[in-house]
Design an enzyme around this catalytic site. Structure first.
Site, PDB file in Angstrom:
ATOM      1  N   LYS A  47       7.865   7.556  81.703  1.00  0.00           N
ATOM      2  CA  LYS A  47       6.867   7.838  82.938  1.00  0.00           C
ATOM      3  C   LYS A  47       7.232   9.206  83.327  1.00  0.00           C
ATOM      4  CE  LYS A  47       7.667   4.187  85.632  1.00  0.00           C
ATOM      5  NZ  LYS A  47       8.791   3.704  84.742  1.00  0.00           N
ATOM      6  N   ARG A  89       3.749  -0.501  92.294  1.00  0.00           N
ATOM      7  CA  ARG A  89       4.763  -1.293  91.433  1.00  0.00           C
ATOM      8  C   ARG A  89       4.623  -2.767  91.944  1.00  0.00           C
ATOM      9  NH1 ARG A  89       8.917   2.432  90.182  1.00  0.00           N
ATOM     10  NH2 ARG A  89      10.604   1.320  89.010  1.00  0.00           N
ATOM     11  N   ARG A 143      20.200   8.160  79.358  1.00  0.00           N
ATOM     12  CA  ARG A 143      19.634   9.130  80.052  1.00  0.00           C
ATOM     13  C   ARG A 143      20.658  10.056  80.733  1.00  0.00           C
ATOM     14  NH1 ARG A 143      14.924   7.414  83.787  1.00  0.00           N
ATOM     15  NH2 ARG A 143      16.494   6.040  84.448  1.00  0.00           N
ATOM     16  N   ARG A 146      22.393   8.387  86.254  1.00  0.00           N
ATOM     17  CA  ARG A 146      22.112   7.616  87.389  1.00  0.00           C
ATOM     18  C   ARG A 146      22.812   6.561  87.626  1.00  0.00           C
ATOM     19  NH1 ARG A 146      15.364   7.630  87.448  1.00  0.00           N
ATOM     20  NH2 ARG A 146      15.857   5.371  87.993  1.00  0.00           N
ATOM     21  N   ARG A 184      16.396  -4.540  86.362  1.00  0.00           N
ATOM     22  CA  ARG A 184      15.127  -3.821  86.584  1.00  0.00           C
ATOM     23  C   ARG A 184      14.044  -4.210  85.768  1.00  0.00           C
ATOM     24  NH1 ARG A 184      17.584   2.223  86.104  1.00  0.00           N
ATOM     25  NH2 ARG A 184      15.382   2.847  86.564  1.00  0.00           N
TER      26      ARG A 184
HETATM   27  P1  AP5 Z   1      12.065   8.695  81.795  1.00  0.00           P
HETATM   28  O1  AP5 Z   1      11.030   9.598  81.484  1.00  0.00           O
HETATM   29  O2  AP5 Z   1      13.235   9.058  82.676  1.00  0.00           O
HETATM   30  O3  AP5 Z   1      11.742   7.066  82.098  1.00  0.00           O
HETATM   31  P2  AP5 Z   1      10.848   6.477  83.344  1.00  0.00           P
HETATM   32  O4  AP5 Z   1       9.994   5.581  82.831  1.00  0.00           O
HETATM   33  O5  AP5 Z   1      10.529   7.623  84.158  1.00  0.00           O
HETATM   34  O6  AP5 Z   1      12.207   5.643  83.869  1.00  0.00           O
HETATM   35  P3  AP5 Z   1      12.766   5.557  85.449  1.00  0.00           P
HETATM   36  O7  AP5 Z   1      14.066   5.034  85.242  1.00  0.00           O
HETATM   37  O8  AP5 Z   1      12.684   6.644  86.179  1.00  0.00           O
HETATM   38  O9  AP5 Z   1      11.825   4.591  86.000  1.00  0.00           O
HETATM   39  P4  AP5 Z   1      11.800   3.516  86.981  1.00  0.00           P
HETATM   40  O10 AP5 Z   1      10.459   3.054  87.008  1.00  0.00           O
HETATM   41  O11 AP5 Z   1      12.877   2.258  86.747  1.00  0.00           O
HETATM   42  O12 AP5 Z   1      12.812   4.162  87.989  1.00  0.00           O
HETATM   43  P5  AP5 Z   1      12.106   4.931  89.427  1.00  0.00           P
HETATM   44  O13 AP5 Z   1      13.151   6.210  89.716  1.00  0.00           O
HETATM   45  O14 AP5 Z   1      10.749   4.895  89.564  1.00  0.00           O
HETATM   46  O15 AP5 Z   1      12.932   8.356  80.112  1.00  0.00           O
HETATM   47  C1  AP5 Z   1      13.973   7.525  80.185  1.00  0.00           C
HETATM   48  C2  AP5 Z   1      14.960   8.182  79.053  1.00  0.00           C
HETATM   49  O16 AP5 Z   1      14.285   8.179  78.020  1.00  0.00           O
HETATM   50  C3  AP5 Z   1      15.278   9.769  79.337  1.00  0.00           C
HETATM   51  O17 AP5 Z   1      16.489  10.093  79.065  1.00  0.00           O
HETATM   52  C4  AP5 Z   1      14.262  10.305  78.363  1.00  0.00           C
HETATM   53  O18 AP5 Z   1      14.829  11.608  78.027  1.00  0.00           O
HETATM   54  C5  AP5 Z   1      14.211   9.407  77.338  1.00  0.00           C
HETATM   55  N1  AP5 Z   1      12.597   9.348  76.644  1.00  0.00           N
HETATM   56  C6  AP5 Z   1      11.307   9.273  77.258  1.00  0.00           C
HETATM   57  N2  AP5 Z   1      10.399   9.307  76.406  1.00  0.00           N
HETATM   58  C7  AP5 Z   1      11.221   9.086  75.294  1.00  0.00           C
HETATM   59  C8  AP5 Z   1      10.383   8.718  73.971  1.00  0.00           C
HETATM   60  N3  AP5 Z   1       9.259   8.755  73.796  1.00  0.00           N
HETATM   61  N4  AP5 Z   1      11.238   8.771  72.846  1.00  0.00           N
HETATM   62  C9  AP5 Z   1      12.605   8.758  73.094  1.00  0.00           C
HETATM   63  N5  AP5 Z   1      13.316   9.014  74.401  1.00  0.00           N
HETATM   64  C10 AP5 Z   1      12.499   9.041  75.309  1.00  0.00           C
HETATM   65  O19 AP5 Z   1      12.791   3.979  90.480  1.00  0.00           O
HETATM   66  C11 AP5 Z   1      14.153   3.835  90.712  1.00  0.00           C
HETATM   67  C12 AP5 Z   1      14.164   2.513  91.768  1.00  0.00           C
HETATM   68  O20 AP5 Z   1      13.641   2.978  92.794  1.00  0.00           O
HETATM   69  C13 AP5 Z   1      13.545   1.234  91.477  1.00  0.00           C
HETATM   70  O21 AP5 Z   1      14.352   0.486  90.710  1.00  0.00           O
HETATM   71  C14 AP5 Z   1      13.372   0.660  92.928  1.00  0.00           C
HETATM   72  O22 AP5 Z   1      14.434   0.175  93.543  1.00  0.00           O
HETATM   73  C15 AP5 Z   1      12.703   1.885  93.757  1.00  0.00           C
HETATM   74  N6  AP5 Z   1      11.671   1.978  93.733  1.00  0.00           N
HETATM   75  C16 AP5 Z   1      10.893   2.976  93.121  1.00  0.00           C
HETATM   76  N7  AP5 Z   1       9.478   2.906  93.250  1.00  0.00           N
HETATM   77  C17 AP5 Z   1       9.332   1.925  94.115  1.00  0.00           C
HETATM   78  C18 AP5 Z   1       8.131   1.252  94.407  1.00  0.00           C
HETATM   79  N8  AP5 Z   1       6.845   1.578  94.077  1.00  0.00           N
HETATM   80  N9  AP5 Z   1       8.198  -0.018  94.726  1.00  0.00           N
HETATM   81  C19 AP5 Z   1       9.531  -0.450  95.179  1.00  0.00           C
HETATM   82  N10 AP5 Z   1      10.531   0.170  94.883  1.00  0.00           N
HETATM   83  C20 AP5 Z   1      10.448   1.340  94.173  1.00  0.00           C
END
Ligand code: AP5
Length: 218
Positions: free
Chosen positions: A13, A87, A126, A159, A170
């Site tokens: 994402k 979410r 990552r 991270r 997760r």
């Molecule tokens: P990346 O682009 O970083 O993936 P992402 O989908 O953004 O992953 P996140 O871990 O950031 O998502 P998340 O939803 O769990 O975490 P968030 O920060 O929102 O890509 C991942 C890796 O793969 C990278 O190394 C990249 O280079 C590689 N890659 C990407 N695309 C690729 C491809 N096509 N091919 C190969 N490699 C690729 O949330 C963290 C925490 O915050 C949650 O667990 C929760 O506790 C809290 N939180 C956040 N939002 C909320 C909410 N709305 N409600 C409640 N709690 C929340």
């Protein structure tokens, strides 16, 4: 354009949002990035979110809904792309209410679909820059110099919630609480496009841009 990007942790994402904002001039609103910033600044919100994030659970809805409403209110008229929010179905309902009160609605939902085993490989590999937020992968998206950010020379970090154990939690949280958000948008007549996020970064962007270009022309 107002866009929601849905998908499992590690679906890409954040990576795709950066490309979308560069092409269409939208504001990137990532709930995860906002929470990590609050934690780094040791705010009350950041302290409240800490234990949920570290265990792979979701931060309570009301905290997130208020935080994101504030961010959306400050977005420019050109639009925004939401990453990691909503979410839960409750968050999606609250978002719809708050947009409706401003006579707005979401234009499109992009649902990045990825296999669970691919998620584990992506998250554990990552690395990100604590300075500028750039995201790399030890195999798929390497920086020019190992362990160093291309943009500003800062040492890259892993991270804390990318350990294998927390990633498993997760993923469970995603299947239980976030997958139903796709049904919510389907039932509420929002345009939803499924994107195969198992493909490489450029191919996924190609699929995303195809949908968004068609929408921009419509
Ligand atoms: P990346 O682009 O970083 O993936 P992402 O989908 O953004 O992953 P996140 O871990 O950031 O998502 P998340 O939803 O769990 O975490 P968030 O920060 O929102 O890509 C991942 C890796 O793969 C990278 O190394 C990249 O280079 C590689 N890659 C990407 N695309 C690729 C491809 N096509 N091919 C190969 N490699 C690729 O949330 C963290 C925490 O915050 C949650 O667990 C929760 O506790 C809290 N939180 C956040 N939002 C909320 C909410 N709305 N409600 C409640 N709690 C929340």
């Amino acid at each position: 354009m107002r866009i929601v990007l849905l998908g499992a942790p590690g679906a890409g994402k954040g990576t795709q949002c950066k490309r979308i904002v560069a092409k269409y001039g939208l504001l990137h609103l990532s709930s995860g990035d906002i929470l990590r910033r609050e934690r780094a600044e040791d705010t009350e919100l950041g302290r409240k979110a800490q234990e949920y994030m570290d265990s792979g659970a979701l931060v309570p809805d009301q905290i997130i809904v208020d935080m994101m409403a504030d961010a959306i209110n400050k977005a420019p008229v050109t639009g925004f792309v939401l990453d990691g929010f909503p979410r839960t179905v409750h968050q999606a309902e609250e978002l719809a209410k708050s947009l409706a009160s401003a006579k707005q609605k979401m234009d499109v939902v992009l649902n990045l679909k990825i296999d669970d085993q691919m998620v584990v490989q992506r998250m554990t590999g990552r690395r990100s820059c604590p300075q500028c937020g750039a995201v790399y992968h030890i195999e798929n998206l390497k920086p020019k110099i190992e362990g160093i950010c291309d943009n500003d020379g800062t040492r890259l970090v892993q991270r804390p919630d990318d350990s294998a154990e927390v990633v498993e939690n997760r993923l469970k949280t995603y299947h239980l609480q976030t997958e139903p958000v796709v049904d919510y948008y389907n039932k509420n007549n929002c345009m939803v496009f499924d994107i195969d996020a198992n493909k490489d970064v450029g191919e996924v962007s190609g699929l995303v841009f195809e949908e968004l270009d068609a929408l921009a022309k419509a």
